[in-house]
Each structure stands twice: as structure tokens, then as C-alpha cells.
Design an enzyme around this catalytic site. Sequence first.
Site, PDB file in Angstrom:
ATOM      1  N   HIS A   1       0.829  -1.211   0.000  1.00  0.00           N
ATOM      2  CA  HIS A   1       0.000   0.000   0.000  1.00  0.00           C
ATOM      3  C   HIS A   1       0.860   1.256   0.000  1.00  0.00           C
ATOM      4  O   HIS A   1       1.932   1.267   0.620  1.00  0.00           O
ATOM      5  CB  HIS A   1      -0.886   0.044   1.247  1.00  0.00           C
ATOM      6  CG  HIS A   1      -1.999  -0.956   1.191  1.00  0.00           C
ATOM      7  ND1 HIS A   1      -2.505  -1.540   2.325  1.00  0.00           N
ATOM      8  CD2 HIS A   1      -2.688  -1.458   0.155  1.00  0.00           C
ATOM      9  CE1 HIS A   1      -3.477  -2.371   1.978  1.00  0.00           C
ATOM     10  NE2 HIS A   1      -3.603  -2.336   0.666  1.00  0.00           N
TER      11      HIS A   1
ATOM     12  N   GLU B   1      -0.723  -1.108  25.605  1.00  0.00           N
ATOM     13  CA  GLU B   1      -0.658  -0.330  26.856  1.00  0.00           C
ATOM     14  C   GLU B   1      -1.979   0.365  27.150  1.00  0.00           C
ATOM     15  O   GLU B   1      -2.351   0.558  28.298  1.00  0.00           O
ATOM     16  CB  GLU B   1       0.442   0.731  26.756  1.00  0.00           C
ATOM     17  CG  GLU B   1       1.808   0.202  27.150  1.00  0.00           C
ATOM     18  CD  GLU B   1       2.925   1.138  26.701  1.00  0.00           C
ATOM     19  OE1 GLU B   1       2.671   2.362  26.623  1.00  0.00           O
ATOM     20  OE2 GLU B   1       4.016   0.631  26.382  1.00  0.00           O
ATOM     21  N   ALA B   2      -2.710   0.739  26.090  1.00  0.00           N
ATOM     22  CA  ALA B   2      -3.985   1.469  26.278  1.00  0.00           C
ATOM     23  C   ALA B   2      -5.141   0.516  26.614  1.00  0.00           C
ATOM     24  O   ALA B   2      -6.285   0.951  26.740  1.00  0.00           O
ATOM     25  CB  ALA B   2      -4.304   2.252  25.022  1.00  0.00           C
TER      26      ALA B   2
ATOM     27  N   PRO C   1      -2.702  -9.144  20.131  1.00  0.00           N
ATOM     28  CA  PRO C   1      -2.069 -10.463  20.224  1.00  0.00           C
ATOM     29  C   PRO C   1      -0.544 -10.356  20.094  1.00  0.00           C
ATOM     30  O   PRO C   1      -0.015  -9.300  19.753  1.00  0.00           O
ATOM     31  CB  PRO C   1      -2.663 -11.217  19.022  1.00  0.00           C
ATOM     32  CG  PRO C   1      -3.011 -10.151  18.041  1.00  0.00           C
ATOM     33  CD  PRO C   1      -3.365  -8.934  18.834  1.00  0.00           C
TER      34      PRO C   1
END
Length: 604
Positions: A272, A293-294, A299
Site C-alpha cells: 500500500h 498499553e492502552a 495479540p
Amino acid sequence: MAQLFTRDTQAIFWNNNKTAIQRMLDYDYTIKRTTPSVAAIVAPTSSNKFDKFFYGPDEVMIPLFKTTAEAKAAQPQADVLLNFASFRTAYDVTMEALNLGGFSSIMITAEGIPERLARGMNEFARSKNVTVIGPATVGGIVPGAFKIANVGGTIENIVQSKLHRAGSCGLVTRSGGLFNELSNIISINADGIAEGVAIGGDRFVGSVFIDNLLRMEANPEVKYMLLLGEVGGTEEYKVIEAIKAGKLTKPIIAWCIGTIAKYYDSGVQFGHAGASANDDRETAESKNNAMREAGIHVPGSFNDLPEIISAVYHELHAQGTIKDIKEPPLNLVPKSRRSKEFICTISDDRGEEAHYCGYPISSVATPDTGFTVGDVMSILWFKKRYPRWAVDFLETVLKTVADHGPAVSGAHNAKVTARAGKDVISSLIAGLLTIGPRFGGAIDGAAKYFKYADDHKLTPKEFLAYMKKEGTPIPGIGHRIKSLKNPDLRVEGLKKFAKEHFPSTPLLDYALTVEQLTTSKKETLILNVDGTIGILMVDMWRSLSYKDEEIDVFIDAGALNAFFILGRSIGFIGHILDEKRLAMPMYRHPMDDILYDVQKAEEL
Ligand code: ACO
Ligand code: LMR
């Protein structure tokens, strides 16, 4: 708008991409939509008016237009534009649609629109509150409602990937190929998707991850979301900010592909245009770490995605947030289908009783129905039931031209043929074959030329000069025996009817000024019965709000001469029956009525 598309959403498809359109219609049929999801096709270089597509075992006609504006005017309810123009044209098509208005979303498939243009286009769309999907995308889907073009592939694949009805996942990807792959993974590990968009692979796309996730957050059908990003760009950080700000509360699973880039020494440009990291924050790894972290379910690798999807789904299911889905009944698209050779849009003889444009014959046939032969003509010839004054006019024309004595060209021919022992059909056809530019068949020509002159504001003098240049007598002017002194009372009758019943007669008024000039040259050059009919038909159609293009189609088709053909058939048949009744012998023309001027043949 909580949901991108509904079961009523209809699109205008720019470019007649038959395979993609057929896939949409197969999908519509499978999920039992009541209206096809493609309402119109813009095909700038085609001169066809429609194209046929299968709808299950049957076929439907989708109208073709040369421009988006025409398509939109004809199908104003279609508020999605599927822009399948090439990268050279896609920008202009999108900008035109944005300026036209009336579109809630525009999907752009082309790859390679110059980035400067794409940015301006996307900003313009945002300012107009239009969702742009793409550029460089396969599109999106609201399962069970509306599917863009090739999303999900074949109908077999779609049903296998549970894209035929809504599931619980809101899916946003950049890549179209991976969109299909993930739909499949979600169908295996969960209950399918509720809404999905592949936002496109270009660096500057219209709607970005956060736009789609915020909409899905508001969509009660979406219970959790899956974001598949890729290396390049910083859009994923906006998602993190929205989570922190409490704007996104539903569980989110995410993965950015392109983590392999770190194994290369220098920056890697993936397939892309947008898939290349310009700084550390844009790498797939940084984005995956930040999302993890958020509190997003990220995964360890793409291979672990199915496991996470399954876990999130089952947890929501155990909580009761996700309920079991009752599979809806589906239509089965037949494996083999045959395209029909003929099309009929005026009548249908299937079923118990035949219909004329939806009117069963018994509802129009007898006097108590209030329908007359003029009503039936207007329905079968023009597919509309005309108001009384117009129906009365059609019938007045038929009655007026039914016969004009035995001496006129057509009646004479019909009589001679009948006397030669021929049957009614042959004799009638012999009579009808005389109808043409001089006799009875000048109605279309009169409508065409007088309309042209009036449209171009030609004075009668200019009109005569124009016709002289054309090298033809003015159709609708002149008569063998009728003149100013011996007026044609049929013409007077038609004019009187029109003056009394038509809302207005501008073309007749113009034609009468032309007649003043022609009769000043020669008193037989009157507005004749053909001319009067042709001109008044145009006045009638204009009063009935037909567009000029529609009137031109009638004229080009020869629809106006058809009034003479039908009306005069009554008279011809009368003359033929007269001959049969009188048992007249074969006719031979008197030889003394022929000037024989035969010379001796030249030797070669
Ligand atoms: N426009 C311009 N000039 C005309 C027209 C016309 N429509 N019709 C005749 N003229 C002129 C001719 O050029 C000729 O001029 P000239 O004397 O300077 O040479 C003169 O008038 C006589 O011409 P003819 O062809 O002999 O006229 P005639 O009376 O025989 O023709 C006809 C009658 C055939 C109807 C002719 O006027 C014509 O062709 N009109 C146009 C076609 C038309 O409207 N037909 C329908 C008639 S109504 C019916 O059939 C139900
Ligand atoms: C007709 O209606 O047949 C006539 O106007 C033509 C003619 O020659 O009288």
C-alpha cells in the site's frame, strides 16, 4: 448516523462494472432485500438506456446514465456513490458528487489518485459530512443490509464467512484482502461481523480508523471491534486517545501488520502507498505496543488473532452482551441462469388474467370501468394513464383521421388489393404501406421540425429558409385539395378542441404564424391534418410535463405517425369490406388514363 448502511440503502454505481454489480445483486437476492442495492449506473460512453442483471433466477433492468447528475436526478433516494472510475477520473467524479450533494457516503476504489488531490478531496468531503471510504479500497459491508461491490467475494464465500447477516464484531481494516480474510476468521471464531469497512491503502484516505470506530461505538449491533492496521501513519494513536477520553468503551482487538519491517536495515515500502514508516511512532511494533498499553487486546502475532477473537467473543457471550443468532432464511442463487432475449415493459400475460401496465384487462375493458380506448392507448403506448382532456384528444385524432374517402393514396391501394382477391390483412397492409412522408406519415416530421424551429426561436421566414436548405417540403404543410378557400374542417376541429381543452398551445400558435407566411405564397400551403396533429401532440406532451428528451424519443420512434396508422386502419378495413361486400371484380387501370412514352431500347 450509527449505521453506515441499511436494508433500504441504494447506490449509484459509477462505471458499468458488471461482475461487481452482479455480486451486489446476488447478495441482495440472497438476503431477501426488497429493492436492489444498485439503483442506477453511470456509464459515460454507453448509449444504452439500461443493462440487465440477474436477480435470483429472474432479471432486472438497471437504468444507465451518462452523468452522475442525471443518475442522481432520476434516483434521488440513492445516497451512496460507488466510484469505480479509474485513478485519472475518480477525483473529478467524487468532487462532482460532493458538489451535487445528496450523498451520505462515497466509496472510491481507484488506487493512485495524486496525494495532494486526495487530501483536498477528503477535507472537502469531511466539510460536507460525507463519509468517504477509500481511495484504494474494496469497500465495506453491513451484513444483512448492504454490501459494496466485491467485498466478501462470491456468494458461497459470503455465506460461509457469515456475511449474510449481522454478527457482533465491528471490523475496520486498511487492506481489502485482509478484510475478507478476517471476516472468515471472525466467522470461525465468533458470530461474524455487524459492520465492516476496509478504509483503503493510500496514505490519505477519507474516513480513518477513528471515524469508523466512533460510528461503531454508537451502533448497538456492534458489541466489540477489531482494528487491523499496518505499518505507516499515526491514525492508531487517535484510537488510543479516544479510549483515554472515554469515547470508545466497547472492547477492541487490534493488530498492526508489518512488524517484519524491523528486520530490514532501511525503511520498507509495503504494497500500500501508506504502508511505510516515516519515523519510529509509525512502525507496526510501536503502534502495537502503544495499543496494548492502552488496554486494547493486542495479540503477540497475527497468528494469535483467532484466539483473542474467540476469547473476547465468548466472554461477551457469557456476560449476555452477545446473544445467540437465529439464522435468517436465505434465498438460494440458482447455479445456472439464462439471460432473457426479449423484454416487455407494458403488459404481462402470466397468471390468471393479463395486465396492461398493471391494469387487469377486466378493469379497463367494459364501459363501467370508466376506461375508454384512449386510456388503453395511453397506457400501452406511453405507459401512463393520461388525464381526460388528453385521452379525449387521442380519441379525437383517431376519429378525425379514420377515413378520407376512397380516392386518397392508401384507401385506393387497399381497394385495388382487395379487388385482386387478397384477404383483409394483405389489403390492409397494402393500404398502410402508402403512409409516408407525403401521405399521412408527415406527423413525426411536422413535430420534429416545428419543435426545432420553436426551440431555436426561428421566425417563420427563418424557418422557411432553414427548410429550403434542408431540401425538403415542410412536413405538415400543404394539401392536394384543401386550401385557404376550401379549409380542411378536420384541422379546424382539432384546433378548436385544443383551444378549448389544452392548458396551452404554444407550438400551434407558432405554426399558425408559419402558415400565414406559406399561404401568402400559395393558398394550398395550409397547416394540414398531419401537421396539426404532430404539433398538438407536442403541446399535449409539454402540458403533461414530459421532458424534451422524452418527446424527442417519441418522435424518433415514429410514435406520432402511429396515430394515423391506427386511425386510418379503421377506414381501410371499411373500404376492404366494402369491396368484398360488393364482390367487385379485379381492377385494371384504364389504359387511356396512362401516358405511354416508351422508346426503343438502346443497343449496348
Ligand atoms: N413546403 C414547402 N413547399 C411546399 C410544400 C411544403 N410542405 N408542399 C408543397 N410545396 C410547394 C412545392 O414546392 C411546389 O412549389 P412550386 O410550385 O414552386 O414548384 C408547390 O408547393 C406545389 O407542390 P406539389 O408537390 O405539387 O403540391 P401538392 O399539392 O401536390 O402536394 C403534398 C401536396 C404532397 C401534401 C405536399 O404539400 C407535401 O409534400 N407536403 C408535406 C408533406 C405532408 O405534410 N403530407 C401530409 C399531407 S396530409 C395527409 O396526407 C393526411
Ligand atoms: C387524407 O386524410 O387522406 C387526406 O388528407 C389526403 C388526401 O389526399 O386527401
